[in-house]
Write a protein that holds these residues in place. Structure first.
Motif, PDB file in Angstrom:
ATOM      1  N   ARG A   9       6.295   5.237  11.228  1.00 33.50           N
ATOM      2  CA  ARG A   9       6.610   6.456  11.976  1.00 33.50           C
ATOM      3  C   ARG A   9       5.543   7.529  11.723  1.00 33.50           C
ATOM      4  O   ARG A   9       5.119   8.231  12.641  1.00 33.50           O
ATOM      5  CB  ARG A   9       7.996   6.958  11.589  1.00 33.50           C
ATOM      6  CG  ARG A   9       8.496   8.070  12.473  1.00 33.50           C
ATOM      7  CD  ARG A   9       9.954   8.414  12.205  1.00 33.50           C
ATOM      8  NE  ARG A   9      10.785   7.273  12.550  1.00 33.50           N
ATOM      9  CZ  ARG A   9      11.621   6.689  11.698  1.00 33.50           C
ATOM     10  NH1 ARG A   9      11.748   7.129  10.481  1.00 33.50           N
ATOM     11  NH2 ARG A   9      12.354   5.664  12.077  1.00 33.50           N
ATOM     12  N   TYR A  62      14.731  10.746  13.105  1.00 35.51           N
ATOM     13  CA  TYR A  62      13.647   9.889  13.567  1.00 35.51           C
ATOM     14  C   TYR A  62      12.443  10.681  14.056  1.00 35.51           C
ATOM     15  O   TYR A  62      11.480  10.105  14.507  1.00 35.51           O
ATOM     16  CB  TYR A  62      14.146   8.957  14.672  1.00 35.51           C
ATOM     17  CG  TYR A  62      15.187   8.002  14.175  1.00 35.51           C
ATOM     18  CD1 TYR A  62      14.853   6.996  13.283  1.00 35.51           C
ATOM     19  CD2 TYR A  62      16.511   8.124  14.556  1.00 35.51           C
ATOM     20  CE1 TYR A  62      15.801   6.126  12.801  1.00 35.51           C
ATOM     21  CE2 TYR A  62      17.466   7.255  14.075  1.00 35.51           C
ATOM     22  CZ  TYR A  62      17.106   6.258  13.202  1.00 35.51           C
ATOM     23  OH  TYR A  62      18.044   5.398  12.716  1.00 35.51           O
ATOM     24  N   ALA A 117       9.124  13.220  13.697  1.00 35.73           N
ATOM     25  CA  ALA A 117       8.041  13.410  12.733  1.00 35.73           C
ATOM     26  C   ALA A 117       7.201  14.584  13.211  1.00 35.73           C
ATOM     27  O   ALA A 117       7.268  14.980  14.368  1.00 35.73           O
ATOM     28  CB  ALA A 117       7.194  12.148  12.632  1.00 35.73           C
ATOM     29  N   ASN A 143      11.029   1.979   3.911  1.00 33.59           N
ATOM     30  CA  ASN A 143       9.722   2.575   3.624  1.00 33.59           C
ATOM     31  C   ASN A 143       8.688   2.144   4.652  1.00 33.59           C
ATOM     32  O   ASN A 143       7.857   2.949   5.084  1.00 33.59           O
ATOM     33  CB  ASN A 143       9.256   2.191   2.218  1.00 33.59           C
ATOM     34  CG  ASN A 143       9.998   2.940   1.144  1.00 33.59           C
ATOM     35  OD1 ASN A 143      10.584   3.987   1.396  1.00 33.59           O
ATOM     36  ND2 ASN A 143       9.986   2.402  -0.058  1.00 33.59           N
ATOM     37  N   THR A 190       6.696  12.487   7.939  1.00 36.40           N
ATOM     38  CA  THR A 190       8.118  12.358   8.242  1.00 36.40           C
ATOM     39  C   THR A 190       8.922  13.177   7.245  1.00 36.40           C
ATOM     40  O   THR A 190       8.393  13.665   6.246  1.00 36.40           O
ATOM     41  CB  THR A 190       8.566  10.888   8.163  1.00 36.40           C
ATOM     42  OG1 THR A 190       8.417  10.432   6.825  1.00 36.40           O
ATOM     43  CG2 THR A 190       7.759  10.013   9.103  1.00 36.40           C
ATOM     44  N   ALA A 212       6.689  10.456   3.955  1.00 34.39           N
ATOM     45  CA  ALA A 212       5.620   9.520   4.314  1.00 34.39           C
ATOM     46  C   ALA A 212       4.600  10.250   5.174  1.00 34.39           C
ATOM     47  O   ALA A 212       4.951  11.092   5.997  1.00 34.39           O
ATOM     48  CB  ALA A 212       6.192   8.329   5.070  1.00 34.39           C
ATOM     49  N   GLN A 241       9.268   1.367   7.745  1.00 33.47           N
ATOM     50  CA  GLN A 241       9.553   2.104   8.979  1.00 33.47           C
ATOM     51  C   GLN A 241       9.031   3.536   8.896  1.00 33.47           C
ATOM     52  O   GLN A 241       8.473   4.062   9.864  1.00 33.47           O
ATOM     53  CB  GLN A 241      11.054   2.126   9.254  1.00 33.47           C
ATOM     54  CG  GLN A 241      11.600   0.840   9.796  1.00 33.47           C
ATOM     55  CD  GLN A 241      13.097   0.920  10.049  1.00 33.47           C
ATOM     56  OE1 GLN A 241      13.794   1.770   9.491  1.00 33.47           O
ATOM     57  NE2 GLN A 241      13.592   0.036  10.890  1.00 33.47           N
ATOM     58  N   GLU A 242       9.208   4.172   7.749  1.00 37.68           N
ATOM     59  CA  GLU A 242       8.743   5.553   7.594  1.00 37.68           C
ATOM     60  C   GLU A 242       7.221   5.637   7.658  1.00 37.68           C
ATOM     61  O   GLU A 242       6.668   6.544   8.267  1.00 37.68           O
ATOM     62  CB  GLU A 242       9.252   6.146   6.275  1.00 37.68           C
ATOM     63  CG  GLU A 242      10.734   6.441   6.275  1.00 37.68           C
ATOM     64  CD  GLU A 242      11.118   7.476   7.317  1.00 37.68           C
ATOM     65  OE1 GLU A 242      10.502   8.560   7.369  1.00 37.68           O
ATOM     66  OE2 GLU A 242      12.039   7.192   8.101  1.00 37.68           O
ATOM     67  N   SER A 277      10.997  12.158   5.154  1.00 37.33           N
ATOM     68  CA  SER A 277      11.131  11.489   3.858  1.00 37.33           C
ATOM     69  C   SER A 277       9.876  11.626   3.001  1.00 37.33           C
ATOM     70  O   SER A 277       9.872  11.207   1.851  1.00 37.33           O
ATOM     71  CB  SER A 277      11.447  10.010   4.062  1.00 37.33           C
ATOM     72  OG  SER A 277      10.335   9.359   4.627  1.00 37.33           O
TER      73      SER A 277
END
Length: 159
Positions: A54, A101, A103, A48, A140, A144, A50-51, A142
């Motif tokens: 990013r 990876y 975004a 989380n 991103t 985020a 890292q996201e 995910s």
């Protein structure tokens, strides 16, 4: 004289070593399960983080992109709150967006006001300052996201 195993009285043994060993085994199993749960949670927290990082970097890239976009600082159409928006720009990773990876960023430039060059600024009255509000949002795959805002001005010919 040595005792042989045949002479040991089995009826006097109560199995205390067996019970102690089983209790120790249960305690070690509980410690192992607790460690696995903790490491899984730490791994999720790191992912989380890292996201979020990013997404922040994508928003930061969006602000850099808005500064390099000539259309974002259009001083010919200076209606109040005139907004220029550019969205779904892939930053980082694979340009096709298929990389996990990568975004996306959406950035905008909103015209705020035009003011004449103040006296003593070194600019004569034929120039004006055009103020813009810049914003960028990075996201991103995910989910985020992060938003950044900045202000900027451009010196140009006055009207």
């Amino acid at each position: 004289m040595m005792k042989s195993f045949n002479n040991i009285n089995i009826k006097n043994q109560s199995g205390a070593v067996l019970i102690t060993a089983l209790i120790m085994l249960v305690i070690l199993t509980m410690l192992g399960l607790s460690s696995m749960t903790t490491s899984t949670m730490e791994e999720r927290m790191a992912a989380n983080s890292q996201e979020i990082n990013r997404a922040f970097q994508a928003a930061s890239s969006g602000l850099e992109l808005v500064f390099s976009d000539e259309d974002a600082f259009n001083t010919t159409n200076t209606e109040a709150s005139d907004t220029y928006i550019k969205s779904d720009t892939t930053v980082g990773g694979d340009p096709s967006g298929s990389n996990a990876y990568s975004a996306t960023t959406e950035y905008s430039s909103t015209f705020i006001q035009q003011v004449s060059a103040p006296r003593g600024s070194g600019w004569d009255s034929t120039f004006a300052f055009y103020y813009f509000d810049l914003s960028a949002t990075g996201s991103t795959a995910s989910g985020a996201s992060s938003s950044l805002h900045s202000g900027a001005y451009q010196v140009g010919k006055g009207t």
